[in-house]
Design a protein around this motif. Structure first.
Motif, PDB file in Angstrom:
ATOM      1  N   LEU A 176       0.834  -1.204   0.000  1.00 11.11           N
ATOM      2  CA  LEU A 176       0.000   0.000   0.000  1.00 11.11           C
ATOM      3  C   LEU A 176       0.871   1.256   0.000  1.00 11.11           C
ATOM      4  CD1 LEU A 176      -2.621  -1.420   2.460  1.00 11.11           C
ATOM      5  CD2 LEU A 176      -3.250  -0.345   0.285  1.00 11.11           C
ATOM      6  N   ALA A 177       1.927   1.233   0.806  1.00  4.69           N
ATOM      7  CA  ALA A 177       2.824   2.396   0.858  1.00  4.69           C
ATOM      8  C   ALA A 177       3.521   2.618  -0.482  1.00  4.69           C
ATOM      9  CB  ALA A 177       3.847   2.207   1.975  1.00  4.69           C
ATOM     10  N   GLN A 178       3.896   1.526  -1.147  1.00  4.69           N
ATOM     11  CA  GLN A 178       4.519   1.640  -2.475  1.00  4.69           C
ATOM     12  C   GLN A 178       3.597   2.348  -3.459  1.00  4.69           C
ATOM     13  OE1 GLN A 178       5.702  -2.290  -3.775  1.00  4.69           O
ATOM     14  NE2 GLN A 178       7.178  -2.509  -2.115  1.00  4.69           N
ATOM     15  N   ASP A 179       2.290   2.120  -3.287  1.00  2.14           N
ATOM     16  CA  ASP A 179       1.299   2.780  -4.146  1.00  2.14           C
ATOM     17  C   ASP A 179       0.861   4.133  -3.589  1.00  2.14           C
ATOM     18  OD1 ASP A 179       1.320   0.946  -6.144  1.00  2.14           O
ATOM     19  OD2 ASP A 179      -0.567  -0.030  -5.614  1.00  2.14           O
ATOM     20  N   GLN A 180       1.652   4.640  -2.636  1.00  2.00           N
ATOM     21  CA  GLN A 180       1.463   5.985  -2.075  1.00  2.00           C
ATOM     22  C   GLN A 180       0.173   6.146  -1.273  1.00  2.00           C
ATOM     23  OE1 GLN A 180       3.974   8.563  -2.084  1.00  2.00           O
ATOM     24  NE2 GLN A 180       4.947   6.565  -2.418  1.00  2.00           N
ATOM     25  N   TYR A 181      -0.267   5.072  -0.672  1.00  2.00           N
ATOM     26  CA  TYR A 181      -1.307   5.200   0.355  1.00  2.00           C
ATOM     27  C   TYR A 181      -0.624   5.609   1.652  1.00  2.00           C
ATOM     28  CZ  TYR A 181      -5.037   2.941  -2.350  1.00  2.00           C
ATOM     29  OH  TYR A 181      -5.995   2.645  -3.294  1.00  2.00           O
ATOM     30  N   HIS A 182      -1.155   6.611   2.326  1.00  2.05           N
ATOM     31  CA  HIS A 182      -0.738   6.889   3.690  1.00  2.05           C
ATOM     32  C   HIS A 182      -1.302   5.777   4.572  1.00  2.05           C
ATOM     33  CE1 HIS A 182       0.797  10.655   2.331  1.00  2.05           C
ATOM     34  NE2 HIS A 182      -0.397  11.087   1.950  1.00  2.05           N
ATOM     35  N   LEU A 183      -0.614   5.488   5.654  1.00  6.47           N
ATOM     36  CA  LEU A 183      -0.960   4.305   6.437  1.00  6.47           C
ATOM     37  C   LEU A 183      -1.468   4.658   7.833  1.00  6.47           C
ATOM     38  CD1 LEU A 183       2.144   2.036   5.654  1.00  6.47           C
ATOM     39  CD2 LEU A 183      -0.030   2.151   4.413  1.00  6.47           C
ATOM     40  N   ILE A 184      -2.455   3.879   8.270  1.00  3.81           N
ATOM     41  CA  ILE A 184      -2.858   3.859   9.678  1.00  3.81           C
ATOM     42  C   ILE A 184      -2.611   2.420  10.127  1.00  3.81           C
ATOM     43  CG2 ILE A 184      -4.721   4.244  11.333  1.00  3.81           C
ATOM     44  CD1 ILE A 184      -6.142   5.845   9.027  1.00  3.81           C
ATOM     45  N   ILE A 185      -1.606   2.235  10.981  1.00  5.14           N
ATOM     46  CA  ILE A 185      -1.246   0.868  11.369  1.00  5.14           C
ATOM     47  C   ILE A 185      -1.641   0.620  12.817  1.00  5.14           C
ATOM     48  CG2 ILE A 185       0.525   0.574   9.613  1.00  5.14           C
ATOM     49  CD1 ILE A 185       2.657   1.180  11.698  1.00  5.14           C
ATOM     50  N   VAL A 186      -2.254  -0.541  13.037  1.00  2.32           N
ATOM     51  CA  VAL A 186      -2.803  -0.885  14.343  1.00  2.32           C
ATOM     52  C   VAL A 186      -2.112  -2.144  14.853  1.00  2.32           C
ATOM     53  CG1 VAL A 186      -4.902  -1.416  15.646  1.00  2.32           C
ATOM     54  CG2 VAL A 186      -5.050   0.008  13.586  1.00  2.32           C
ATOM     55  N   ALA A 187      -1.623  -2.090  16.081  1.00  2.00           N
ATOM     56  CA  ALA A 187      -1.032  -3.259  16.723  1.00  2.00           C
ATOM     57  C   ALA A 187      -0.990  -2.996  18.225  1.00  2.00           C
ATOM     58  CB  ALA A 187       0.361  -3.555  16.167  1.00  2.00           C
ATOM     59  N   ARG A 188      -0.555  -4.010  18.981  1.00  3.58           N
ATOM     60  CA  ARG A 188      -0.573  -3.891  20.444  1.00  3.58           C
ATOM     61  C   ARG A 188       0.709  -3.323  21.027  1.00  3.58           C
ATOM     62  NH1 ARG A 188      -1.891  -9.694  22.611  1.00  3.58           N
ATOM     63  NH2 ARG A 188      -0.422 -10.182  20.942  1.00  3.58           N
ATOM     64  N   HIS A 189       1.829  -3.443  20.315  1.00  2.86           N
ATOM     65  CA  HIS A 189       3.119  -3.134  20.915  1.00  2.86           C
ATOM     66  C   HIS A 189       3.683  -1.813  20.380  1.00  2.86           C
ATOM     67  CE1 HIS A 189       2.904  -7.046  22.692  1.00  2.86           C
ATOM     68  NE2 HIS A 189       2.808  -7.621  21.502  1.00  2.86           N
ATOM     69  N   PRO A 190       3.829  -0.801  21.240  1.00  5.99           N
ATOM     70  CA  PRO A 190       4.251   0.532  20.776  1.00  5.99           C
ATOM     71  C   PRO A 190       5.628   0.541  20.119  1.00  5.99           C
ATOM     72  CG  PRO A 190       4.172   0.415  23.199  1.00  5.99           C
ATOM     73  CD  PRO A 190       3.531  -0.813  22.690  1.00  5.99           C
ATOM     74  N   ALA A 191       6.568  -0.247  20.640  1.00  3.78           N
ATOM     75  CA  ALA A 191       7.921  -0.242  20.055  1.00  3.78           C
ATOM     76  C   ALA A 191       7.897  -0.754  18.620  1.00  3.78           C
ATOM     77  CB  ALA A 191       8.862  -1.086  20.908  1.00  3.78           C
ATOM     78  N   GLU A 192       7.129  -1.817  18.381  1.00  4.05           N
ATOM     79  CA  GLU A 192       7.024  -2.366  17.023  1.00  4.05           C
ATOM     80  C   GLU A 192       6.328  -1.378  16.095  1.00  4.05           C
ATOM     81  OE1 GLU A 192       5.188  -6.216  17.135  1.00  4.05           O
ATOM     82  OE2 GLU A 192       6.654  -7.014  18.563  1.00  4.05           O
ATOM     83  N   LEU A 193       5.291  -0.719  16.588  1.00  4.65           N
ATOM     84  CA  LEU A 193       4.585   0.286  15.781  1.00  4.65           C
ATOM     85  C   LEU A 193       5.520   1.420  15.390  1.00  4.65           C
ATOM     86  CD1 LEU A 193       1.148   0.567  17.629  1.00  4.65           C
ATOM     87  CD2 LEU A 193       1.442   0.007  15.216  1.00  4.65           C
ATOM     88  N   SER A 194       6.286   1.906  16.350  1.00  2.00           N
ATOM     89  CA  SER A 194       7.206   3.022  16.078  1.00  2.00           C
ATOM     90  C   SER A 194       8.257   2.629  15.050  1.00  2.00           C
ATOM     91  CB  SER A 194       7.899   3.471  17.370  1.00  2.00           C
ATOM     92  OG  SER A 194       6.955   3.977  18.277  1.00  2.00           O
TER      93      SER A 194
END
Length: 264
Positions: A25-43
């Motif tokens: 999705l990012a390659q196709d220039q979609y901005h991302l909203i990513i959801v997960a439980r672990h803040p370090a992995e998200l960052s």
């Protein structure tokens, strides 16, 4: 943030199939909203996506197995003032073992994550998409949803819900420009089996595992084309087709042989 920017929301986006879908999705220039439980992995993933693809990344730390989790995700997106053009329901977990022995509390968490989170996020974002008459949803299901699954009874059952739920709402929105695509992978080389304590299962220990990047590519191409369903991998297509010709009891017995601990 530009009003015309395209945003895609991906659950379980920090690893496995979800991570690979986020990259596409990012390659196709979609901005991302990513959801997960672990803040370090998200960052870490947010920094990677921003640097590699130059897209905006919104991180949402949320446990989707908690009753309020999916609702909080929707509220956070609304507070950002962005429209989600693509929703990827991907986060899911399983538990390995015979049903009489497995942990009921863990199984109820799996039902909440694999069913309730899909249901809530789909309802909330689909209503917005239908109102705008634009949008795409990818339901990451499993070939397990097409087959009874001894040693993974609850996981397979949750994916069976995803399959029939998806097919029903596909029919309901068929006269709109919104599309919903169901992706059915088989055994894939992700952390799923470690989290499910399933690494000793015959199909995992002795079988071949699909590359999550290839599975994601199959799903992404089908999503962008507006297809209803894609079974990733020839072997999985054959397995699902064959299962429809056999009695359920025989399919269950075949799955039991593949799923039981290696060496038994």
């Amino acid at each position: 943030m530009a009003a015309n920017s395209k945003y895609a929301l991906i659950t379980g986006a920090t690893s496995g199939i979800g991570y690979e879908l986020a990259k596409l999705l990012a390659q196709d220039q979609y901005h991302l909203i990513i959801v997960a439980r672990h803040p370090a992995e998200l960052s870490a993933r947010a920094a990677e996506f921003k640097q590699q693809y130059g897209v905006d990344v919104i991180t949402l730390e949320q446990d989707l197995a908690k009753p309020e989790g999916p609702f909080k995700v929707y509220e956070a997106v609304k507070a950002q003032g962005v429209n989600v053009e693509v929703l990827v329901n991907n986060a899911g977990q399983g538990q390995y073992g015979q049903f009489v022995d497995t942990d009921i509390d863990r199984e109820l968490e799996i039902v909440d994550l694999n069913i309730k989170a899909y249901l809530v996020l789909t309802k909330l974002f689909l209503k917005d998409m239908v109102t705008r008459n634009a949008g795409k949803i990818l339901m990451v299901s499993s070939i397990g949803g097409e087959l009874p699954g001894p040693w993974q009874a609850v996981y397979h059952a949750t994916k069976a819900f995803v399959s029939t739920f998806t097919e029903a709402i596909q029919n309901e929105i068929k006269d709109t420009d919104v599309t919903i695509t169901k992706l059915l992978p088989g055994v894939t080389d992700t952390d799923f089996f470690n989290k499910a304590d399933m690494e000793e299962a015959k199909m995992v220990k002795e079988g071949s595992k699909a590359d999550p990047a290839e599975v994601a590519r199959d799903g992404y191409q089908a999503l962008m084309a507006g297809k209803a369903e894609i079974i990733s991998g020839l072997k999985n297509k054959v397995m699902v087709a064959a299962s429809k010709l056999m009695p359920d009891s025989l399919v269950a017995e075949n799955m039991q042989q593949q799923a039981k601990p290696s060496g038994q």
